[in-house]
Design a protein around this motif. Structure first.
Motif, PDB file in Angstrom:
ATOM      1  N   SER A  67      -0.220 -14.960  -1.878  1.00 53.76           N
ATOM      2  CA  SER A  67       0.165 -13.747  -1.163  1.00 53.76           C
ATOM      3  C   SER A  67      -0.430 -12.560  -1.909  1.00 53.76           C
ATOM      4  O   SER A  67       0.054 -12.158  -2.963  1.00 53.76           O
ATOM      5  CB  SER A  67       1.698 -13.651  -1.129  1.00 53.76           C
ATOM      6  N   ALA A  68      -1.507 -11.998  -1.372  1.00 52.34           N
ATOM      7  CA  ALA A  68      -2.343 -11.048  -2.112  1.00 52.34           C
ATOM      8  C   ALA A  68      -1.952  -9.592  -1.913  1.00 52.34           C
ATOM      9  O   ALA A  68      -2.652  -8.705  -2.386  1.00 52.34           O
ATOM     10  CB  ALA A  68      -3.808 -11.239  -1.721  1.00 52.34           C
ATOM     11  N   ASN A  69      -0.856  -9.332  -1.218  1.00 52.31           N
ATOM     12  CA  ASN A  69      -0.437  -7.934  -1.041  1.00 52.31           C
ATOM     13  C   ASN A  69       0.923  -7.686  -1.663  1.00 52.31           C
ATOM     14  O   ASN A  69       1.706  -6.860  -1.199  1.00 52.31           O
ATOM     15  CB  ASN A  69      -0.421  -7.543   0.442  1.00 52.31           C
ATOM     16  N   ALA A  70       1.201  -8.430  -2.750  1.00 53.42           N
ATOM     17  CA  ALA A  70       2.521  -8.334  -3.360  1.00 53.42           C
ATOM     18  C   ALA A  70       2.400  -8.116  -4.871  1.00 53.42           C
ATOM     19  O   ALA A  70       1.833  -7.138  -5.319  1.00 53.42           O
ATOM     20  CB  ALA A  70       3.338  -9.579  -3.023  1.00 53.42           C
ATOM     21  N   TRP A  71       2.888  -9.061  -5.657  1.00 54.46           N
ATOM     22  CA  TRP A  71       3.056  -8.864  -7.105  1.00 54.46           C
ATOM     23  C   TRP A  71       1.908  -9.405  -7.947  1.00 54.46           C
ATOM     24  O   TRP A  71       2.041  -9.499  -9.173  1.00 54.46           O
ATOM     25  CB  TRP A  71       4.367  -9.495  -7.558  1.00 54.46           C
ATOM     26  N   THR A  72       0.804  -9.773  -7.329  1.00 54.61           N
ATOM     27  CA  THR A  72      -0.346 -10.210  -8.124  1.00 54.61           C
ATOM     28  C   THR A  72      -1.612  -9.726  -7.446  1.00 54.61           C
ATOM     29  O   THR A  72      -1.621  -9.427  -6.254  1.00 54.61           O
ATOM     30  CB  THR A  72      -0.383 -11.734  -8.270  1.00 54.61           C
ATOM     31  N   ASN A  73      -2.688  -9.628  -8.220  1.00 52.50           N
ATOM     32  CA  ASN A  73      -4.014  -9.366  -7.669  1.00 52.50           C
ATOM     33  C   ASN A  73      -4.718 -10.698  -7.475  1.00 52.50           C
ATOM     34  O   ASN A  73      -4.617 -11.604  -8.307  1.00 52.50           O
ATOM     35  CB  ASN A  73      -4.785  -8.437  -8.593  1.00 52.50           C
ATOM     36  N   VAL A 113      -8.280 -13.845   8.062  1.00 53.86           N
ATOM     37  CA  VAL A 113      -7.782 -12.555   7.585  1.00 53.86           C
ATOM     38  C   VAL A 113      -7.204 -12.780   6.186  1.00 53.86           C
ATOM     39  O   VAL A 113      -6.447 -13.724   5.961  1.00 53.86           O
ATOM     40  CB  VAL A 113      -6.716 -11.980   8.528  1.00 53.86           C
ATOM     41  N   GLY A 114      -7.555 -11.898   5.255  1.00 55.46           N
ATOM     42  CA  GLY A 114      -7.260 -12.164   3.847  1.00 55.46           C
ATOM     43  C   GLY A 114      -5.841 -11.929   3.397  1.00 55.46           C
ATOM     44  O   GLY A 114      -5.456 -12.370   2.317  1.00 55.46           O
ATOM     45  N   GLY A 115      -5.041 -11.219   4.187  1.00 52.84           N
ATOM     46  CA  GLY A 115      -3.669 -10.972   3.765  1.00 52.84           C
ATOM     47  C   GLY A 115      -3.543  -9.973   2.633  1.00 52.84           C
ATOM     48  O   GLY A 115      -2.530  -9.943   1.931  1.00 52.84           O
ATOM     49  N   TYR A 116      -4.553  -9.127   2.456  1.00 54.36           N
ATOM     50  CA  TYR A 116      -4.501  -8.122   1.389  1.00 54.36           C
ATOM     51  C   TYR A 116      -3.614  -6.939   1.764  1.00 54.36           C
ATOM     52  O   TYR A 116      -3.229  -6.163   0.879  1.00 54.36           O
ATOM     53  CB  TYR A 116      -5.904  -7.602   1.086  1.00 54.36           C
ATOM     54  N   PHE A 117      -3.320  -6.793   3.040  1.00 50.46           N
ATOM     55  CA  PHE A 117      -2.533  -5.663   3.518  1.00 50.46           C
ATOM     56  C   PHE A 117      -1.466  -6.153   4.478  1.00 50.46           C
ATOM     57  O   PHE A 117      -1.625  -7.198   5.123  1.00 50.46           O
ATOM     58  CB  PHE A 117      -3.438  -4.649   4.242  1.00 50.46           C
ATOM     59  N   PRO A 118      -0.375  -5.396   4.602  1.00 49.19           N
ATOM     60  CA  PRO A 118       0.596  -5.741   5.638  1.00 49.19           C
ATOM     61  C   PRO A 118      -0.070  -5.656   7.004  1.00 49.19           C
ATOM     62  O   PRO A 118      -1.032  -4.908   7.199  1.00 49.19           O
ATOM     63  CB  PRO A 118       1.687  -4.687   5.458  1.00 49.19           C
ATOM     64  N   ILE A 119       0.423  -6.417   7.940  1.00 45.45           N
ATOM     65  CA  ILE A 119      -0.222  -6.512   9.255  1.00 45.45           C
ATOM     66  C   ILE A 119      -0.358  -5.142   9.912  1.00 45.45           C
ATOM     67  O   ILE A 119      -1.360  -4.855  10.574  1.00 45.45           O
ATOM     68  CB  ILE A 119       0.551  -7.497  10.153  1.00 45.45           C
ATOM     69  N   ILE A 120       0.591  -4.276   9.693  1.00 47.67           N
ATOM     70  CA  ILE A 120       0.556  -2.959  10.316  1.00 47.67           C
ATOM     71  C   ILE A 120      -0.623  -2.119   9.813  1.00 47.67           C
ATOM     72  O   ILE A 120      -1.076  -1.200  10.491  1.00 47.67           O
ATOM     73  CB  ILE A 120       1.890  -2.206  10.084  1.00 47.67           C
ATOM     74  N   GLU A 121      -1.152  -2.435   8.628  1.00 44.51           N
ATOM     75  CA  GLU A 121      -2.266  -1.680   8.051  1.00 44.51           C
ATOM     76  C   GLU A 121      -3.595  -2.428   8.113  1.00 44.51           C
ATOM     77  O   GLU A 121      -4.635  -1.880   7.743  1.00 44.51           O
ATOM     78  CB  GLU A 121      -1.974  -1.340   6.578  1.00 44.51           C
ATOM     79  N   MET A 124     -10.420  -4.036   9.924  1.00 46.93           N
ATOM     80  CA  MET A 124     -11.534  -4.970   9.907  1.00 46.93           C
ATOM     81  C   MET A 124     -12.167  -5.148   8.534  1.00 46.93           C
ATOM     82  O   MET A 124     -13.165  -5.832   8.394  1.00 46.93           O
ATOM     83  CB  MET A 124     -12.589  -4.492  10.902  1.00 46.93           C
ATOM     84  N   THR A 125     -11.598  -4.518   7.511  1.00 51.02           N
ATOM     85  CA  THR A 125     -12.153  -4.634   6.166  1.00 51.02           C
ATOM     86  C   THR A 125     -11.044  -4.987   5.189  1.00 51.02           C
ATOM     87  O   THR A 125      -9.879  -5.136   5.568  1.00 51.02           O
ATOM     88  CB  THR A 125     -12.809  -3.312   5.715  1.00 51.02           C
ATOM     89  N   THR A 126     -11.402  -5.104   3.911  1.00 47.44           N
ATOM     90  CA  THR A 126     -10.390  -5.345   2.880  1.00 47.44           C
ATOM     91  C   THR A 126     -10.110  -4.075   2.085  1.00 47.44           C
ATOM     92  O   THR A 126      -9.687  -4.129   0.940  1.00 47.44           O
ATOM     93  CB  THR A 126     -10.797  -6.488   1.930  1.00 47.44           C
ATOM     94  N   THR A 127     -10.367  -2.918   2.698  1.00 43.19           N
ATOM     95  CA  THR A 127      -9.928  -1.654   2.127  1.00 43.19           C
ATOM     96  C   THR A 127      -8.801  -1.110   2.996  1.00 43.19           C
ATOM     97  O   THR A 127      -8.794  -1.313   4.216  1.00 43.19           O
ATOM     98  CB  THR A 127     -11.061  -0.614   2.064  1.00 43.19           C
TER      99      THR A 127
END
Length: 887
Positions: A67-73, A113-121, A124-127
């Motif tokens: 889970s890449a949008n939480a407590w670890t990079n 989709v990489g899961g780097y951001f919550p779905i609401i945000e 099409m990129t990882t920024t």
């Protein structure tokens, strides 16, 4: 007596049945297949190890996704999981992280989709923004400590052959799809729900294979036991913090006292999971608050560490306790994820014995409740600019209902004014697992509290305490070795050169953000003869292209080059004015959001594009060890190992050269650390001889644009200036003797092939071999994948080091004095731009031209020089050394 063949067969069958007894059902049935989605927080590791210790014929952990949008990079998290699995002899477990897919504006979810951001945000990129994730601290007790597991990750876990590798790394979605497609499976979610929600929304045809979902998170009827005042205290003596709240957002309770971290980090994703139609069992704060790591458990554990996995868990717990922010560790650190794993396993075991519809298990009392996950706040249907699902749209994203539960105000950061009343509790409920009724409610099996120990004579008053220690310490399915016992002749050693008989050159401090280009530059600086450059210190600025825990890569590189004498200072984790004024460990991501989270960004910088693990392992590393002398709440076991901060390193260096010579500084990243240095001490500027700044785009012609490719509305800024424009402004206005090496000059060194040709025609050293491998990979990625279109810019970053340490006769530099200024107005479309301004600008020297051929040849020949070469060339060389007896 003679028997007929039929009687013999029957007799044999009865013997087998009698021998197997109650285990017959287990033998004849297939194991419970388990998939875990984890944010690799410290307590997640406890849960993973608990599951890995179980008999594989009964419970088979087949996949782990990060889970890449939480407590670890992502880069640090995935490699830690690989090492944990290697220790446990489970290199067969699939591991997935990230992905470069996106979500179209119409709500179409693309693959991976990489899961780097919550779905609401997610776009099409990882920024993107950090609407929810800014609640997670970046430094001590947060991402830095989790990425490094407080420093024990590299000290303890063995290193196997599996690692993150660009492009070849399985994505989170790929692993979930593969494992669910293979057959019936149980899913355990112990992080944010982004990955699994994306899977469910994209693959409804596979839901039938998911037998059950177990979730750690939320708070239904919970009352937070932390942050409460003593019974007899007055209002002047104590102000309660989170006391009695449903949630545990200790960084955000003034605006949202209802949510728990796992739910808050992506409320919409959690809603999708709970409303998926798949049976869900929730282990919320209601239950985990009743099973703290209390003193009795801690002391019992301390005396019961018979396996490597038990040792690793206890070391992690102990450093967490010793660095805890107050004296309430035993009352406020709970068995969140390990308890969830235990409850899940016990329910599955009981399911095999009978029709266990009530969730009977050994560790938790259960109750069915009707709940939902709050994703927005009332009033619904009112657009206020906070909700991307509805705002400025004719048709809501994902065809959500106008005026429905998702259409209200969505919390927008920690200090969202709508969430913070003038008095009383915070208003926002995003992520709250609310007990409710009606069409939006879901019937969920909920753990209410931990069961007491049936043995009333035991010091351990919870049944799961006993089971957890028994499982971790049982001899079966045990870890094979730790890092040091992995090698029969392991020896920890530091390499410090003796330069006492050499005339040292000018003292230099290198300020880097640990991008690939900075790593190339560091190799070069270490190769320049010490008679020319005396590299005194390295300052790491984690406000650029790598996260703070990547400081370990710098330590390993220095170890390789025999320079364990060079101190490394860790800079501030936020750009100027970006940390939260109320709780500084958290803050905004206004500028750092421009760096991609995935491919070609943090994921690759944090792993050095997959090559970080090829560097020899240094005894020096980031560690959370600390001392009261340095402001910590208590001394840890090894306070002398404490990670020094950038300002401390700077002060020590200035004392060591005081009265002899001034210091030259080369900056290859954002100017955060240098700005802090000159603002912290008025005498600092007088101790600095000159500053070479890699950065800035001096735009003389409009078509000549900057390199801020992730912020298209800002066409003329360069990354280093944009990532901390206030720091850049402070440095350029300081009156220091500055030489600017701008983007236009750096771009002249943009050919991987030319550099590789020069390196292959030069002599070979371990460091030149490493650099060739890194550049070859960057070149291949640049040609093959659109996410790496920008990586050529890292090659130009070597120019500052080459100019500082190279032969100017071959470089043929041309400098021009100009008056410039940097825009830092809080406007993302302008910040970081460098303007010519003879009236209000400050004069600097600008390196306008160099001989490109001289730069390539100078860099390659220096890397191939046998002098000041690597002491130990690679981790593989180190491995062979530790496997060979000394003669």
């Amino acid at each position: 007596m003679l028997m007929s063949p039929t009687c013999k067969s029957l007799w044999f069958f009865l013997i087998i049945v009698g021998f197997l007894g109650q285990n017959l059902q287990c033998v004849l049935s297939s194991p419970h297949r388990i998939l875990v989605d984890t944010d690799v927080d410290t307590d997640d590791l406890f849960g993973l190890l608990y599951l890995l210790k179980l008999n594989k014929s009964e419970f088979d952990l087949v996949g782990i996704t990060i889970s890449a949008n939480a407590w670890t990079n992502a880069g640090h998290g995935v490699n830690q999981v690989y090492d944990l699995l290697h220790m446990m002899g489970r290199d067969d477990v699939a591991v997935g992280v990230g992905g470069e897919g996106g979500i179209l504006d119409d709500g179409t979810i693309l693959s991976n989709v990489g899961g780097y951001f919550p779905i609401i945000e997610q776009g099409m990129t990882t920024t993107g923004k950090c609407r929810y994730r800014q609640a997670v601290p970046k430094g001590s007790g947060g991402l830095l400590d989790i990425d490094a597991n407080y420093g024990f990750r590299k000290q303890f876990l063995p290193q196997g052959n599996r690692r993150y590798t660009p492009i070849r790394q399985p994505t989170a979605q790929r692993v979930i799809i593969d494992k669910v497609s293979e057959g019936p499976i149980t899913v355990i979610l112990i992080g944010s729900h982004t990955n699994f929600a994306l899977f469910l929304m994209s693959n409804p045809h596979l839901k039938h294979n998911i037998q059950h979902i177990y979730v750690m998170g939320g708070g239904v009827r919970s009352r937070n036991p932390t942050g409460c005042c003593p019974a007899n205290s007055t209002a002047e003596q104590c102000q309660p913090r989170q006391c009695g709240n449903h949630g545990n957002l200790f960084t955000d309770y003034t605006s949202n006292p209802y949510a728990e971290f796992n739910m808050f980090l992506d409320p919409f994703a959690a809603y999708q999971v709970f409303h998926s139609g798949i049976p869900v069992t929730l282990v919320p704060l209601d239950a985990t608050n009743t099973i703290p790591i209390n003193k009795q458990f801690f002391e019992t554990f301390e005396n019961n560490q018979r396996t490597y996995e038990a040792q690793y868990v206890f070391l992690s717990l102990k450093i967490a306790r010793d660095t805890w922010f107050d004296d309430e560790f035993y009352q406020s650190y709970f068995m969140w994820d390990s308890f969830t794993a235990g409850v899940a396993v016990s329910i599955m075991r009981n399911n095999g014995k009978n029709n266990n519809t009530s969730g009977e298990n050994d560790f938790a009392e259960m109750e069915y409740m009707n709940i939902t996950v709050v994703t927005s706040n009332k009033p619904y249907g009112k657009s206020d600019g906070s909700n991307p699902f509805f705002d400025k749209r004719k048709t809501p994203k994902f065809n959500l209902t106008i005026g429905g539960v998702h259409s209200g105000h969505v919390q927008n950061g920690l200090r969202d004014p709508i969430c913070i009343p003038k008095s009383g509790k915070g208003r926002c409920k995003d992520g709250y697992t609310q007990e409710t009724s009606g069409p939006d409610s879901v019937r969920v099996l909920v753990a209410k509290r931990a069961k007491p120990n049936v043995n009333i004579e035991s010091k351990l008053d919870r049944e799961f305490y006993v089971d957890f220690l028994d499982v971790l310490n049982k001899p079966g399915e045990t870890g094979r070795y730790n890092f040091s016992s992995q090698f029969p002749y392991y020896k920890e050693e530091l390499f410090r050169p003796d330069f006492s008989k050499r005339q040292l050159g000018k003292p230099v401090v290198f300020d880097m953000d640990m991008s690939a280009g900075d790593i190339l530059s560091l190799f070069y600086l270490l190769k320049v003869p010490v008679e020319k450059i005396d590299l005194k210190a390295i300052i790491v600025s984690p406000t650029g292209w790598a996260n703070a825990a990547t400081i370990d890569v710098v330590y390993d590189l220095l170890h390789m080059m025999g320079r364990d004498d060079i101190p490394v200072g860790l800079g501030d984790l936020f750009a100027l004015n970006q940390s939260d004024p109320i709780f500084p460990p958290v803050g905004e991501c206004k500028y750092i959001k421009a760096v991609p989270q995935g491919s070609g960004g943090f994921l690759d910088s944090d792993t050095l594009y997959g090559f970080a693990r090829d560097l020899p392992r240094s005894p020096r590393r980031y560690t959370a060890e600390n001392s009261m002398t340095d402001g910590a709440p208590r001394d840890t076991d090894r306070p002398e190992l404490r990670q020094p901060l950038a300002l401390e390193v700077w002060r020590n260096i200035t004392k060591s050269v005081e009265g002899t010579s001034k210091i030259t500084i080369l900056t290859n990243g954002p100017l955060t650390s240098l700005a802090k240095i000159i603002s912290s001490d008025k005498n600092s500027s007088s101790l600095i001889k000159e500053v070479y700044i890699m950065g800035g785009h001096v735009s003389r012609e409009k078509p000549d644009q900057g390199n801020l490719f992730t912020v298209p509305k800002n066409a003329y800024a360069e990354f280093n200036m944009f990532l901390d424009p206030l720091a850049a402004k402070a440095v350029l206005e300081s009156g220091l003797n500055i030489t600017l090496i701008p983007l236009a000059t750096q771009r002249k060194l943009g050919s991987f092939q030319t550099m590789l040709d020069r390196l292959y025609s030069s002599a070979e050293t371990p460091e030149s071999l490493f650099v060739k491998r890194l550049l070859t990979r960057l070149q291949a990625l640049h040609h093959k994948h659109r996410r790496y279109a920008h990586v050529e810019m890292f090659l130009g970053e070597i120019l500052g080091a080459v100019y500082l340490g190279g032969d100017h006769a071959s470089l043929k530099p041309r400098l021009q004095a100009d008056h410039i200024k940097v825009i830092a107005e809080g406007d993302e479309s302008k910040d970081g731009q460098v303007l010519m301004d003879k009236l209000r600008g400050k004069q600097v020297k600008i390196l306008e031209r160099v001989d490109v051929r001289g730069c390539y040849e100078g860099f390659a020949s220096r890397l191939g020089d046998k002098n000041q070469s690597a002491v130990i060339g690679s981790f593989e060389e180190q491995r062979k050394k530790w496997n060979t007896p000394t003669s």
